[in-house]
Design a protein around this motif. Structure first.
Motif, PDB file in Angstrom:
ATOM      1  N   LYS A  52      44.653  64.217  23.172  1.00 55.34           N
ATOM      2  CA  LYS A  52      44.886  62.945  23.858  1.00 55.34           C
ATOM      3  C   LYS A  52      44.152  61.798  23.159  1.00 55.34           C
ATOM      4  O   LYS A  52      44.514  60.632  23.312  1.00 55.34           O
ATOM      5  CB  LYS A  52      44.483  63.034  25.332  1.00 55.34           C
ATOM      6  N   THR A  53      43.120  62.146  22.368  1.00 56.21           N
ATOM      7  CA  THR A  53      42.395  61.126  21.590  1.00 56.21           C
ATOM      8  C   THR A  53      43.338  60.412  20.632  1.00 56.21           C
ATOM      9  O   THR A  53      43.137  59.252  20.286  1.00 56.21           O
ATOM     10  CB  THR A  53      41.244  61.791  20.787  1.00 56.21           C
ATOM     11  N   SER A  66      42.015  63.543  11.189  1.00 54.89           N
ATOM     12  CA  SER A  66      41.064  63.483  12.311  1.00 54.89           C
ATOM     13  C   SER A  66      40.484  64.862  12.575  1.00 54.89           C
ATOM     14  O   SER A  66      40.859  65.843  11.937  1.00 54.89           O
ATOM     15  CB  SER A  66      41.777  62.978  13.567  1.00 54.89           C
ATOM     16  N   CYS A  73      50.789  65.951  23.723  1.00 59.01           N
ATOM     17  CA  CYS A  73      49.333  65.988  23.550  1.00 59.01           C
ATOM     18  C   CYS A  73      48.659  66.737  24.699  1.00 59.01           C
ATOM     19  O   CYS A  73      47.740  67.540  24.498  1.00 59.01           O
ATOM     20  CB  CYS A  73      48.774  64.563  23.459  1.00 59.01           C
ATOM     21  N   LYS A  74      49.140  66.471  25.915  1.00 57.65           N
ATOM     22  CA  LYS A  74      48.574  67.131  27.098  1.00 57.65           C
ATOM     23  C   LYS A  74      48.790  68.646  27.020  1.00 57.65           C
ATOM     24  O   LYS A  74      47.889  69.439  27.317  1.00 57.65           O
ATOM     25  CB  LYS A  74      49.234  66.563  28.361  1.00 57.65           C
ATOM     26  N   LYS A 106      52.875  61.759  24.682  1.00 58.41           N
ATOM     27  CA  LYS A 106      51.784  61.914  25.650  1.00 58.41           C
ATOM     28  C   LYS A 106      51.816  63.316  26.273  1.00 58.41           C
ATOM     29  O   LYS A 106      50.773  63.984  26.384  1.00 58.41           O
ATOM     30  CB  LYS A 106      51.908  60.840  26.732  1.00 58.41           C
ATOM     31  N   LEU A 145      46.227  59.347  21.190  1.00 58.14           N
ATOM     32  CA  LEU A 145      46.837  58.216  21.886  1.00 58.14           C
ATOM     33  C   LEU A 145      45.857  57.060  21.993  1.00 58.14           C
ATOM     34  O   LEU A 145      46.243  55.890  21.919  1.00 58.14           O
ATOM     35  CB  LEU A 145      47.287  58.632  23.289  1.00 58.14           C
ATOM     36  N   GLU A 146      44.577  57.376  22.149  1.00 58.53           N
ATOM     37  CA  GLU A 146      43.561  56.330  22.306  1.00 58.53           C
ATOM     38  C   GLU A 146      43.320  55.574  21.008  1.00 58.53           C
ATOM     39  O   GLU A 146      43.056  54.367  21.006  1.00 58.53           O
ATOM     40  CB  GLU A 146      42.246  56.965  22.794  1.00 58.53           C
ATOM     41  N   ILE A 147      43.437  56.305  19.850  1.00 60.28           N
ATOM     42  CA  ILE A 147      43.181  55.645  18.565  1.00 60.28           C
ATOM     43  C   ILE A 147      44.442  55.032  17.962  1.00 60.28           C
ATOM     44  O   ILE A 147      44.383  54.332  16.967  1.00 60.28           O
ATOM     45  CB  ILE A 147      42.566  56.631  17.544  1.00 60.28           C
ATOM     46  N   GLU A 148      45.612  55.326  18.597  1.00 57.80           N
ATOM     47  CA  GLU A 148      46.854  54.783  18.054  1.00 57.80           C
ATOM     48  C   GLU A 148      47.003  53.312  18.410  1.00 57.80           C
ATOM     49  O   GLU A 148      46.631  52.861  19.482  1.00 57.80           O
ATOM     50  CB  GLU A 148      48.045  55.601  18.629  1.00 57.80           C
ATOM     51  N   SER A 149      47.579  52.563  17.507  1.00 57.55           N
ATOM     52  CA  SER A 149      47.792  51.141  17.730  1.00 57.55           C
ATOM     53  C   SER A 149      48.862  50.913  18.777  1.00 57.55           C
ATOM     54  O   SER A 149      49.639  51.799  19.096  1.00 57.55           O
ATOM     55  CB  SER A 149      48.213  50.461  16.425  1.00 57.55           C
ATOM     56  N   SER A 150      48.917  49.729  19.288  1.00 54.41           N
ATOM     57  CA  SER A 150      49.859  49.419  20.363  1.00 54.41           C
ATOM     58  C   SER A 150      51.289  49.242  19.861  1.00 54.41           C
ATOM     59  O   SER A 150      52.174  48.859  20.613  1.00 54.41           O
ATOM     60  CB  SER A 150      49.408  48.131  21.061  1.00 54.41           C
TER      61      SER A 150
END
Length: 500
Positions: A488-489, A469, A429-430, A426, A491-496
Protein backbone atom coordinates in the motif's frame (compact mmCIF):
# COMPACT_ATOMS: atom_id res chain seq x y z
CA UNK A 1 -14.93 -70.42 -19.70
CA UNK A 2 -16.69 -70.45 -16.31
CA UNK A 3 -18.33 -73.81 -17.12
CA UNK A 4 -14.94 -75.26 -18.18
CA UNK A 5 -13.35 -74.23 -14.88
CA UNK A 6 -16.16 -75.79 -12.88
CA UNK A 7 -15.90 -79.00 -14.92
CA UNK A 8 -12.13 -79.17 -14.36
CA UNK A 9 -12.60 -78.48 -10.64
CA UNK A 10 -15.03 -81.40 -10.50
CA UNK A 11 -12.55 -83.70 -12.27
CA UNK A 12 -9.76 -82.42 -10.00
CA UNK A 13 -11.80 -83.23 -6.88
CA UNK A 14 -12.17 -86.79 -8.14
CA UNK A 15 -8.43 -87.05 -8.82
CA UNK A 16 -7.61 -85.77 -5.34
CA UNK A 17 -9.80 -88.42 -3.75
CA UNK A 18 -8.47 -91.23 -5.92
CA UNK A 19 -5.17 -93.02 -5.36
CA UNK A 20 -2.92 -92.73 -8.39
CA UNK A 21 0.76 -92.50 -9.13
CA UNK A 22 1.74 -89.03 -10.35
CA UNK A 23 4.74 -88.62 -12.63
CA UNK A 24 6.51 -85.44 -13.77
CA UNK A 25 4.77 -85.34 -17.16
CA UNK A 26 1.30 -85.52 -15.53
CA UNK A 27 2.31 -82.91 -12.94
CA UNK A 28 3.58 -80.52 -15.61
CA UNK A 29 0.39 -80.90 -17.64
CA UNK A 30 -1.80 -80.26 -14.60
CA UNK A 31 0.23 -77.25 -13.38
CA UNK A 32 0.18 -75.74 -16.86
CA UNK A 33 -3.60 -76.21 -17.22
CA UNK A 34 -4.46 -75.00 -13.73
CA UNK A 35 -2.15 -72.00 -14.14
CA UNK A 36 -3.81 -70.94 -17.40
CA UNK A 37 -7.24 -71.14 -15.78
CA UNK A 38 -6.18 -69.26 -12.64
CA UNK A 39 -6.90 -72.26 -10.41
CA UNK A 40 -4.15 -71.50 -7.88
CA UNK A 41 -5.43 -73.77 -5.10
CA UNK A 42 -5.41 -76.79 -7.44
CA UNK A 43 -2.02 -75.77 -8.86
CA UNK A 44 -0.47 -75.68 -5.37
CA UNK A 45 -2.08 -79.03 -4.54
CA UNK A 46 -0.22 -80.60 -7.50
CA UNK A 47 3.01 -78.96 -6.33
CA UNK A 48 2.57 -80.42 -2.83
CA UNK A 49 1.69 -83.83 -4.30
CA UNK A 50 4.94 -83.79 -6.28
CA UNK A 51 6.92 -83.23 -3.08
CA UNK A 52 5.02 -85.97 -1.26
CA UNK A 53 5.80 -88.43 -4.07
CA UNK A 54 9.44 -87.35 -4.31
CA UNK A 55 9.03 -86.11 -7.89
CA UNK A 56 11.82 -83.75 -8.91
CA UNK A 57 10.46 -80.67 -10.73
CA UNK A 58 11.99 -79.82 -14.11
CA UNK A 59 12.63 -76.36 -15.56
CA UNK A 60 9.26 -76.68 -17.32
CA UNK A 61 7.57 -77.40 -13.99
CA UNK A 62 9.04 -74.30 -12.40
CA UNK A 63 8.16 -72.11 -15.37
CA UNK A 64 4.56 -73.39 -15.54
CA UNK A 65 4.24 -72.82 -11.78
CA UNK A 66 5.70 -69.30 -12.00
CA UNK A 67 3.42 -68.41 -14.91
CA UNK A 68 0.33 -69.65 -13.07
CA UNK A 69 1.17 -67.65 -9.95
CA UNK A 70 1.97 -64.47 -11.90
CA UNK A 71 -1.18 -64.77 -14.02
CA UNK A 72 -3.24 -64.89 -10.81
CA UNK A 73 -1.32 -61.93 -9.30
CA UNK A 74 0.48 -64.05 -6.67
CA UNK A 75 3.71 -62.16 -7.36
CA UNK A 76 5.18 -62.66 -3.87
CA UNK A 77 4.73 -66.42 -4.19
CA UNK A 78 6.31 -66.38 -7.66
CA UNK A 79 9.23 -64.42 -6.19
CA UNK A 80 9.79 -67.14 -3.58
CA UNK A 81 9.75 -69.84 -6.26
CA UNK A 82 12.29 -67.81 -8.23
CA UNK A 83 14.57 -67.61 -5.16
CA UNK A 84 14.31 -71.39 -4.68
CA UNK A 85 15.44 -71.86 -8.28
CA UNK A 86 18.38 -69.47 -7.85
CA UNK A 87 19.69 -71.44 -4.87
CA UNK A 88 18.83 -74.87 -6.30
CA UNK A 89 20.03 -77.20 -9.00
CA UNK A 90 17.74 -75.91 -11.75
CA UNK A 91 18.54 -72.28 -12.53
CA UNK A 92 16.12 -69.72 -14.00
CA UNK A 93 16.25 -69.34 -17.78
CA UNK A 94 15.04 -66.50 -20.04
CA UNK A 95 11.43 -67.69 -19.77
CA UNK A 96 11.65 -67.68 -15.95
CA UNK A 97 13.06 -64.17 -15.93
CA UNK A 98 10.45 -62.94 -18.41
CA UNK A 99 7.69 -64.38 -16.24
CA UNK A 100 9.06 -62.70 -13.11
CA UNK A 101 9.50 -59.39 -14.97
CA UNK A 102 5.91 -59.66 -16.24
CA UNK A 103 4.73 -60.22 -12.67
CA UNK A 104 6.53 -57.15 -11.37
CA UNK A 105 5.22 -55.00 -14.20
CA UNK A 106 1.63 -56.20 -13.72
CA UNK A 107 1.94 -55.34 -10.02
CA UNK A 108 3.14 -51.84 -10.83
CA UNK A 109 6.67 -52.58 -9.60
CA UNK A 110 8.43 -51.49 -12.77
CA UNK A 111 11.72 -50.69 -11.05
CA UNK A 112 11.93 -54.28 -9.78
CA UNK A 113 11.38 -55.39 -13.36
CA UNK A 114 14.32 -53.24 -14.50
CA UNK A 115 16.51 -54.69 -11.74
CA UNK A 116 15.55 -58.22 -12.78
CA UNK A 117 16.42 -57.39 -16.40
CA UNK A 118 19.89 -56.17 -15.35
CA UNK A 119 20.36 -59.19 -13.06
CA UNK A 120 19.51 -61.43 -15.98
CA UNK A 121 22.22 -59.82 -18.12
CA UNK A 122 24.78 -60.07 -15.29
CA UNK A 123 24.16 -63.82 -15.14
CA UNK A 124 24.97 -64.16 -18.83
CA UNK A 125 21.39 -64.57 -20.10
CA UNK A 126 20.38 -62.59 -23.18
CA UNK A 127 17.10 -60.69 -22.89
CA UNK A 128 14.81 -61.29 -25.86
CA UNK A 129 12.10 -59.22 -27.53
CA UNK A 130 9.50 -60.44 -25.00
CA UNK A 131 11.65 -59.12 -22.14
CA UNK A 132 12.03 -55.72 -23.74
CA UNK A 133 8.42 -55.53 -24.93
CA UNK A 134 7.17 -56.21 -21.39
CA UNK A 135 9.43 -53.49 -19.97
CA UNK A 136 8.59 -50.93 -22.69
CA UNK A 137 4.86 -51.43 -22.08
CA UNK A 138 5.33 -51.00 -18.32
CA UNK A 139 7.46 -47.85 -18.71
CA UNK A 140 4.93 -46.41 -21.16
CA UNK A 141 2.16 -47.08 -18.63
CA UNK A 142 4.22 -45.18 -16.04
CA UNK A 143 4.70 -42.29 -18.53
CA UNK A 144 8.45 -42.96 -18.30
CA UNK A 145 9.03 -42.30 -21.98
CA UNK A 146 12.78 -41.75 -21.69
CA UNK A 147 13.14 -45.32 -20.40
CA UNK A 148 10.99 -46.55 -23.32
CA UNK A 149 13.44 -44.91 -25.71
CA UNK A 150 16.50 -46.30 -23.85
CA UNK A 151 15.08 -49.85 -23.93
CA UNK A 152 14.25 -49.52 -27.63
CA UNK A 153 17.81 -48.32 -28.34
CA UNK A 154 19.18 -51.35 -26.47
CA UNK A 155 17.09 -53.64 -28.69
CA UNK A 156 18.26 -51.81 -31.79
CA UNK A 157 21.95 -52.02 -30.77
CA UNK A 158 21.67 -55.73 -29.97
CA UNK A 159 19.96 -56.46 -33.29
CA UNK A 160 16.78 -57.75 -31.59
CA UNK A 161 13.72 -57.47 -33.83
CA UNK A 162 11.54 -54.62 -32.58
CA UNK A 163 7.80 -55.49 -32.78
CA UNK A 164 5.46 -52.89 -34.39
CA UNK A 165 3.71 -52.29 -31.06
CA UNK A 166 7.04 -51.36 -29.45
CA UNK A 167 7.68 -48.82 -32.21
CA UNK A 168 4.19 -47.44 -31.66
CA UNK A 169 4.78 -47.00 -27.90
CA UNK A 170 8.22 -45.42 -28.29
CA UNK A 171 7.09 -43.01 -31.01
CA UNK A 172 3.91 -42.22 -29.07
CA UNK A 173 5.87 -41.54 -25.88
CA UNK A 174 8.31 -39.21 -27.64
CA UNK A 175 5.42 -37.35 -29.30
CA UNK A 176 3.68 -36.92 -25.94
CA UNK A 177 6.82 -35.23 -24.64
CA UNK A 178 6.89 -32.98 -27.71
CA UNK A 179 10.05 -34.68 -29.05
CA UNK A 180 8.75 -34.95 -32.59
CA UNK A 181 12.15 -35.03 -34.30
CA UNK A 182 13.23 -37.97 -32.14
CA UNK A 183 9.89 -39.70 -32.79
CA UNK A 184 10.25 -39.21 -36.53
CA UNK A 185 13.86 -40.51 -36.38
CA UNK A 186 12.60 -43.74 -34.74
CA UNK A 187 9.93 -43.97 -37.45
CA UNK A 188 12.51 -43.65 -40.26
CA UNK A 189 14.84 -46.11 -38.51
CA UNK A 190 11.99 -48.61 -38.36
CA UNK A 191 11.56 -48.38 -42.15
CA UNK A 192 15.33 -48.67 -42.72
CA UNK A 193 15.35 -51.83 -40.60
CA UNK A 194 12.77 -53.37 -42.93
CA UNK A 195 9.81 -53.09 -40.56
CA UNK A 196 6.67 -51.86 -42.26
CA UNK A 197 4.74 -49.16 -40.39
CA UNK A 198 1.04 -49.64 -39.79
CA UNK A 199 -1.94 -47.29 -39.50
CA UNK A 200 -1.56 -47.05 -35.70
CA UNK A 201 2.09 -45.92 -35.95
CA UNK A 202 1.28 -43.33 -38.62
CA UNK A 203 -1.63 -42.09 -36.50
CA UNK A 204 0.54 -41.72 -33.37
CA UNK A 205 3.06 -39.59 -35.27
CA UNK A 206 0.37 -37.53 -37.05
CA UNK A 207 -1.30 -36.91 -33.68
CA UNK A 208 2.02 -35.72 -32.23
CA UNK A 209 2.50 -33.18 -35.01
CA UNK A 210 -1.11 -32.01 -34.82
CA UNK A 211 -1.04 -31.51 -31.03
CA UNK A 212 2.19 -29.51 -31.23
CA UNK A 213 0.60 -27.17 -33.77
CA UNK A 214 2.58 -28.56 -36.75
CA UNK A 215 -0.57 -29.21 -38.76
CA UNK A 216 1.18 -28.94 -42.14
CA UNK A 217 3.60 -31.72 -41.16
CA UNK A 218 0.66 -33.80 -39.91
CA UNK A 219 -1.13 -33.41 -43.25
CA UNK A 220 2.05 -34.20 -45.22
CA UNK A 221 2.46 -37.40 -43.21
CA UNK A 222 -1.20 -38.27 -43.82
CA UNK A 223 -0.68 -37.84 -47.57
CA UNK A 224 2.48 -39.96 -47.44
CA UNK A 225 0.55 -42.63 -45.58
CA UNK A 226 -2.14 -42.70 -48.28
CA UNK A 227 0.43 -42.68 -51.12
CA UNK A 228 2.13 -45.74 -49.58
CA UNK A 229 -1.12 -47.68 -49.71
CA UNK A 230 -2.33 -47.33 -46.11
CA UNK A 231 -6.00 -46.54 -45.55
CA UNK A 232 -6.41 -43.97 -42.74
CA UNK A 233 -9.09 -44.92 -40.25
CA UNK A 234 -11.47 -42.61 -38.43
CA UNK A 235 -8.97 -42.13 -35.58
CA UNK A 236 -6.32 -40.91 -38.03
CA UNK A 237 -8.72 -38.43 -39.58
CA UNK A 238 -10.01 -37.31 -36.18
CA UNK A 239 -6.52 -36.31 -34.94
CA UNK A 240 -5.96 -34.29 -38.13
CA UNK A 241 -9.37 -32.63 -37.75
CA UNK A 242 -8.62 -31.85 -34.10
CA UNK A 243 -5.35 -30.18 -35.09
CA UNK A 244 -7.00 -28.15 -37.84
CA UNK A 245 -9.81 -26.99 -35.55
CA UNK A 246 -7.35 -25.99 -32.82
CA UNK A 247 -5.61 -23.79 -35.42
CA UNK A 248 -8.84 -22.21 -36.67
CA UNK A 249 -8.85 -24.08 -40.00
CA UNK A 250 -12.44 -25.26 -39.71
CA UNK A 251 -13.24 -25.40 -43.43
CA UNK A 252 -10.40 -27.86 -44.06
CA UNK A 253 -11.57 -29.91 -41.08
CA UNK A 254 -15.09 -30.05 -42.53
CA UNK A 255 -13.55 -31.26 -45.80
CA UNK A 256 -12.02 -34.26 -44.02
CA UNK A 257 -15.36 -34.82 -42.27
CA UNK A 258 -17.04 -35.12 -45.68
CA UNK A 259 -14.27 -37.47 -46.87
CA UNK A 260 -14.97 -39.79 -43.93
CA UNK A 261 -18.70 -39.71 -44.64
CA UNK A 262 -18.08 -40.46 -48.34
CA UNK A 263 -15.84 -43.42 -47.43
CA UNK A 264 -18.47 -44.78 -45.06
CA UNK A 265 -16.34 -44.39 -41.92
CA UNK A 266 -18.28 -44.30 -38.65
CA UNK A 267 -17.56 -40.86 -37.15
CA UNK A 268 -16.73 -41.12 -33.45
CA UNK A 269 -17.50 -38.69 -30.62
CA UNK A 270 -13.91 -37.37 -30.54
CA UNK A 271 -14.27 -36.35 -34.20
CA UNK A 272 -17.59 -34.61 -33.53
CA UNK A 273 -16.38 -32.81 -30.40
CA UNK A 274 -13.37 -31.39 -32.30
CA UNK A 275 -15.65 -30.04 -35.04
CA UNK A 276 -18.21 -28.66 -32.56
CA UNK A 277 -15.41 -26.94 -30.64
CA UNK A 278 -13.84 -25.55 -33.82
CA UNK A 279 -17.14 -24.23 -35.18
CA UNK A 280 -18.02 -22.73 -31.79
CA UNK A 281 -14.70 -20.89 -31.52
CA UNK A 282 -15.19 -19.60 -35.06
CA UNK A 283 -18.56 -18.13 -33.99
CA UNK A 284 -20.51 -20.61 -36.12
CA UNK A 285 -22.68 -21.72 -33.23
CA UNK A 286 -25.72 -22.78 -35.27
CA UNK A 287 -23.58 -25.19 -37.31
CA UNK A 288 -22.02 -26.53 -34.09
CA UNK A 289 -25.49 -27.16 -32.64
CA UNK A 290 -26.62 -28.86 -35.86
CA UNK A 291 -23.66 -31.27 -35.68
CA UNK A 292 -24.41 -31.95 -32.02
CA UNK A 293 -27.99 -32.97 -32.85
CA UNK A 294 -26.78 -34.97 -35.85
CA UNK A 295 -24.79 -37.20 -33.50
CA UNK A 296 -27.99 -38.56 -31.98
CA UNK A 297 -29.47 -39.20 -35.43
CA UNK A 298 -26.34 -41.12 -36.46
CA UNK A 299 -26.38 -43.19 -33.25
CA UNK A 300 -23.12 -41.68 -31.98
CA UNK A 301 -22.93 -41.38 -28.18
CA UNK A 302 -22.48 -37.80 -26.97
CA UNK A 303 -19.88 -37.65 -24.23
CA UNK A 304 -18.93 -34.82 -21.87
CA UNK A 305 -16.42 -33.45 -24.42
CA UNK A 306 -19.21 -32.88 -26.97
CA UNK A 307 -21.48 -31.27 -24.37
CA UNK A 308 -18.69 -29.08 -23.05
CA UNK A 309 -17.70 -27.96 -26.54
CA UNK A 310 -21.25 -26.82 -27.36
CA UNK A 311 -21.76 -25.23 -23.93
CA UNK A 312 -18.52 -23.30 -24.42
CA UNK A 313 -19.77 -22.10 -27.81
CA UNK A 314 -23.09 -21.01 -26.26
CA UNK A 315 -21.52 -19.07 -23.36
CA UNK A 316 -18.99 -17.33 -25.60
CA UNK A 317 -21.78 -16.17 -27.91
CA UNK A 318 -23.90 -14.91 -24.99
CA UNK A 319 -26.38 -17.80 -25.05
CA UNK A 320 -26.02 -18.60 -21.35
CA UNK A 321 -29.59 -19.93 -20.92
CA UNK A 322 -29.06 -22.37 -23.80
CA UNK A 323 -25.86 -23.53 -22.11
CA UNK A 324 -27.74 -24.06 -18.83
CA UNK A 325 -30.45 -26.05 -20.61
CA UNK A 326 -27.74 -28.24 -22.14
CA UNK A 327 -26.17 -28.65 -18.70
CA UNK A 328 -29.44 -30.04 -17.28
CA UNK A 329 -30.06 -32.20 -20.33
CA UNK A 330 -26.57 -33.61 -20.06
CA UNK A 331 -27.22 -35.35 -16.74
CA UNK A 332 -30.98 -35.84 -16.76
CA UNK A 333 -31.49 -37.19 -20.29
CA UNK A 334 -28.20 -38.87 -21.21
CA UNK A 335 -26.59 -39.56 -17.84
CA UNK A 336 -23.40 -37.93 -19.05
CA UNK A 337 -20.87 -36.93 -16.39
CA UNK A 338 -20.60 -33.22 -15.61
CA UNK A 339 -16.88 -32.59 -15.28
CA UNK A 340 -14.92 -29.78 -13.63
CA UNK A 341 -14.51 -28.33 -17.12
CA UNK A 342 -18.32 -28.25 -17.50
CA UNK A 343 -18.61 -26.14 -14.35
CA UNK A 344 -15.67 -23.93 -15.37
CA UNK A 345 -17.42 -23.06 -18.65
CA UNK A 346 -20.72 -22.25 -16.96
CA UNK A 347 -19.23 -20.30 -14.04
CA UNK A 348 -17.21 -18.15 -16.45
CA UNK A 349 -20.28 -17.63 -18.66
CA UNK A 350 -22.47 -16.66 -15.71
CA UNK A 351 -20.03 -14.01 -14.48
CA UNK A 352 -19.70 -12.57 -17.99
CA UNK A 353 -23.49 -12.31 -18.08
CA UNK A 354 -23.42 -10.59 -14.63
CA UNK A 355 -25.30 -13.47 -13.00
CA UNK A 356 -22.89 -13.68 -10.09
CA UNK A 357 -25.10 -15.43 -7.55
CA UNK A 358 -25.99 -18.16 -10.05
CA UNK A 359 -22.27 -18.63 -10.73
CA UNK A 360 -21.63 -19.06 -7.00
CA UNK A 361 -24.49 -21.57 -6.74
CA UNK A 362 -22.87 -23.61 -9.51
CA UNK A 363 -19.56 -23.53 -7.62
CA UNK A 364 -21.31 -24.81 -4.46
CA UNK A 365 -23.09 -27.49 -6.48
CA UNK A 366 -19.77 -28.66 -7.88
CA UNK A 367 -18.15 -28.84 -4.42
CA UNK A 368 -21.21 -30.69 -3.01
CA UNK A 369 -20.88 -33.28 -5.78
CA UNK A 370 -17.29 -33.93 -4.74
CA UNK A 371 -15.79 -32.57 -7.95
CA UNK A 372 -12.31 -31.17 -7.23
CA UNK A 373 -11.81 -27.65 -8.60
CA UNK A 374 -8.82 -27.05 -10.87
CA UNK A 375 -6.72 -23.90 -11.08
CA UNK A 376 -8.67 -22.91 -14.22
CA UNK A 377 -12.00 -23.39 -12.46
CA UNK A 378 -11.02 -21.24 -9.47
CA UNK A 379 -9.56 -18.66 -11.89
CA UNK A 380 -12.99 -18.37 -13.55
CA UNK A 381 -14.61 -17.87 -10.14
CA UNK A 382 -11.99 -15.49 -8.69
CA UNK A 383 -11.85 -13.37 -11.87
CA UNK A 384 -15.61 -12.90 -11.76
CA UNK A 385 -15.57 -12.04 -8.05
CA UNK A 386 -12.58 -9.68 -8.31
CA UNK A 387 -14.09 -7.79 -11.23
CA UNK A 388 -17.34 -7.41 -9.30
CA UNK A 389 -15.48 -5.99 -6.29
CA UNK A 390 -15.71 -9.12 -4.12
CA UNK A 391 -12.03 -9.84 -3.58
CA UNK A 392 -12.60 -10.81 0.06
CA UNK A 393 -15.12 -13.46 -0.94
CA UNK A 394 -12.69 -14.94 -3.46
CA UNK A 395 -10.00 -15.12 -0.75
CA UNK A 396 -12.43 -16.77 1.67
CA UNK A 397 -13.32 -19.45 -0.89
CA UNK A 398 -9.62 -20.03 -1.59
CA UNK A 399 -8.98 -20.50 2.15
CA UNK A 400 -11.85 -23.04 2.29
CA UNK A 401 -10.16 -25.17 -0.38
CA UNK A 402 -6.99 -25.83 1.65
CA UNK A 403 -8.67 -28.13 4.25
CA UNK A 404 -10.09 -30.09 1.29
CA UNK A 405 -6.52 -30.76 0.12
CA UNK A 406 -6.83 -28.43 -2.87
CA UNK A 407 -3.78 -26.17 -3.01
CA UNK A 408 -3.74 -23.68 -5.89
CA UNK A 409 -0.29 -22.11 -5.69
CA UNK A 410 -0.77 -19.46 -8.37
CA UNK A 411 -4.36 -18.50 -7.44
CA UNK A 412 -3.40 -15.27 -5.63
CA UNK A 413 -1.07 -14.26 -8.44
CA UNK A 414 -3.92 -14.71 -10.93
CA UNK A 415 -6.18 -12.50 -8.79
CA UNK A 416 -3.51 -9.76 -8.56
CA UNK A 417 -3.10 -9.91 -12.35
CA UNK A 418 -6.85 -9.61 -12.84
CA UNK A 419 -7.10 -6.60 -10.51
CA UNK A 420 -4.15 -4.80 -12.09
CA UNK A 421 -5.52 -5.38 -15.60
CA UNK A 422 -8.82 -3.86 -14.45
CA UNK A 423 -6.92 -0.84 -13.09
CA UNK A 424 -7.79 -1.74 -9.49
CA UNK A 425 -4.28 -1.15 -8.17
CA UNK A 426 -5.47 -0.31 -4.67
CA UNK A 427 -7.24 -3.66 -4.31
CA UNK A 428 -4.24 -5.47 -5.82
CA UNK A 429 -1.94 -3.85 -3.25
CA UNK A 430 -4.29 -4.80 -0.41
CA UNK A 431 -4.41 -8.42 -1.63
CA UNK A 432 -0.61 -8.57 -1.99
CA UNK A 433 -0.17 -7.28 1.56
CA UNK A 434 -2.62 -9.88 2.83
CA UNK A 435 -0.64 -12.63 1.13
CA UNK A 436 2.71 -11.59 2.58
CA UNK A 437 1.19 -11.14 6.06
CA UNK A 438 -0.10 -14.70 6.03
CA UNK A 439 3.13 -16.01 4.54
CA UNK A 440 1.21 -17.82 1.80
CA UNK A 441 3.61 -16.77 -0.95
CA UNK A 442 7.22 -15.67 -1.14
CA UNK A 443 7.19 -11.83 -1.29
CA UNK A 444 9.62 -11.87 -4.23
CA UNK A 445 7.10 -13.73 -6.37
CA UNK A 446 4.34 -11.30 -5.49
CA UNK A 447 6.58 -8.35 -6.36
CA UNK A 448 7.35 -9.89 -9.75
CA UNK A 449 3.65 -10.46 -10.44
CA UNK A 450 2.84 -6.87 -9.48
CA UNK A 451 5.69 -5.41 -11.54
CA UNK A 452 4.71 -7.41 -14.65
CA UNK A 453 1.02 -6.66 -14.21
CA UNK A 454 1.66 -2.91 -13.84
CA UNK A 455 3.80 -2.91 -16.97
CA UNK A 456 1.11 -4.71 -18.95
CA UNK A 457 -1.48 -2.06 -18.05
CA UNK A 458 0.85 0.75 -19.12
CA UNK A 459 1.94 1.90 -15.67
CA UNK A 460 5.68 1.46 -16.17
CA UNK A 461 6.55 4.36 -13.81
CA UNK A 462 4.67 2.63 -11.01
CA UNK A 463 6.36 -0.67 -11.90
CA UNK A 464 9.81 1.00 -11.75
CA UNK A 465 9.04 2.54 -8.34
CA UNK A 466 8.05 -0.89 -7.02
CA UNK A 467 11.18 -2.45 -8.51
CA UNK A 468 13.51 0.06 -6.82
CA UNK A 469 11.67 0.13 -3.48
CA UNK A 470 11.79 -2.15 -0.44
CA UNK A 471 8.10 -2.93 -0.68
CA UNK A 472 7.42 -6.55 0.21
CA UNK A 473 11.07 -7.41 0.84
CA UNK A 474 12.40 -4.70 3.17
CA UNK A 475 11.46 -3.71 6.72
CA UNK A 476 10.73 -0.43 8.53
CA UNK A 477 11.05 0.20 12.24
CA UNK A 478 8.39 1.82 14.35
CA UNK A 479 10.06 2.10 17.73
CA UNK A 480 11.05 -1.42 18.72
CA UNK A 481 8.65 -3.02 16.22
CA UNK A 482 10.01 -4.26 12.89
CA UNK A 483 7.42 -4.43 10.07
CA UNK A 484 7.62 -5.35 6.41
CA UNK A 485 7.20 -2.43 4.01
CA UNK A 486 3.69 -2.91 2.62
CA UNK A 487 2.47 -2.70 -0.97
CA UNK A 488 0.00 0.00 0.00
CA UNK A 489 3.07 2.25 0.40
CA UNK A 490 3.22 2.24 -3.40
CA UNK A 491 0.01 4.25 -3.47
CA UNK A 492 1.32 6.73 -0.91
CA UNK A 493 4.52 7.45 -2.87
CA UNK A 494 2.78 7.58 -6.24
CA UNK A 495 2.13 10.97 -7.78
CA UNK A 496 -1.38 12.28 -8.20
CA UNK A 497 -1.20 11.66 -11.97
CA UNK A 498 -2.85 8.31 -11.35
CA UNK A 499 -6.42 7.90 -10.27
CA UNK A 500 -7.11 5.00 -7.94
Amino acid sequence: MGEDVERIRFVCSKIRKAEFVMNVAAANALIKSFGKLGMVEELLWVWRKMKENGIEPTLYTYNFLMNGLVSSAFVDSAERVFEVMESGRIKPDVVTYNTMIKGYCKAGQTQKGVEKLRDMENRGLEADKITYMTMIQACYGDSDFSSCLALYQEMDEKGIQVPPHAYSLVIGGLCKEGKLNEGYAVFENMIRRGSEPNVAIYTVLIDGYAKCGNVEDAIRLLQRMISEGFEPDVVTYSVVVNGLCKNGRVEEALGYFKTCQFNGLAINSMFYSSLIDGLGKAGRVDEAEKLFEEMSEKGCTRDSYCYNALMDAFTKSGKVDEALALFKRMEEEEGCDQTVYTYTILISGMFKDHRNEEALKLWDMMIDKGITPTAACFRALSTGLCLSGKVGRACKILDELAPMGVILDAACEDMINTLCKAGRIKEACKLADGITERGREVPGRIRTVMINALRKVGKSDLAMKLMHSKIGIGYERMGSVKRRVKFKTLLEIESSDYEF
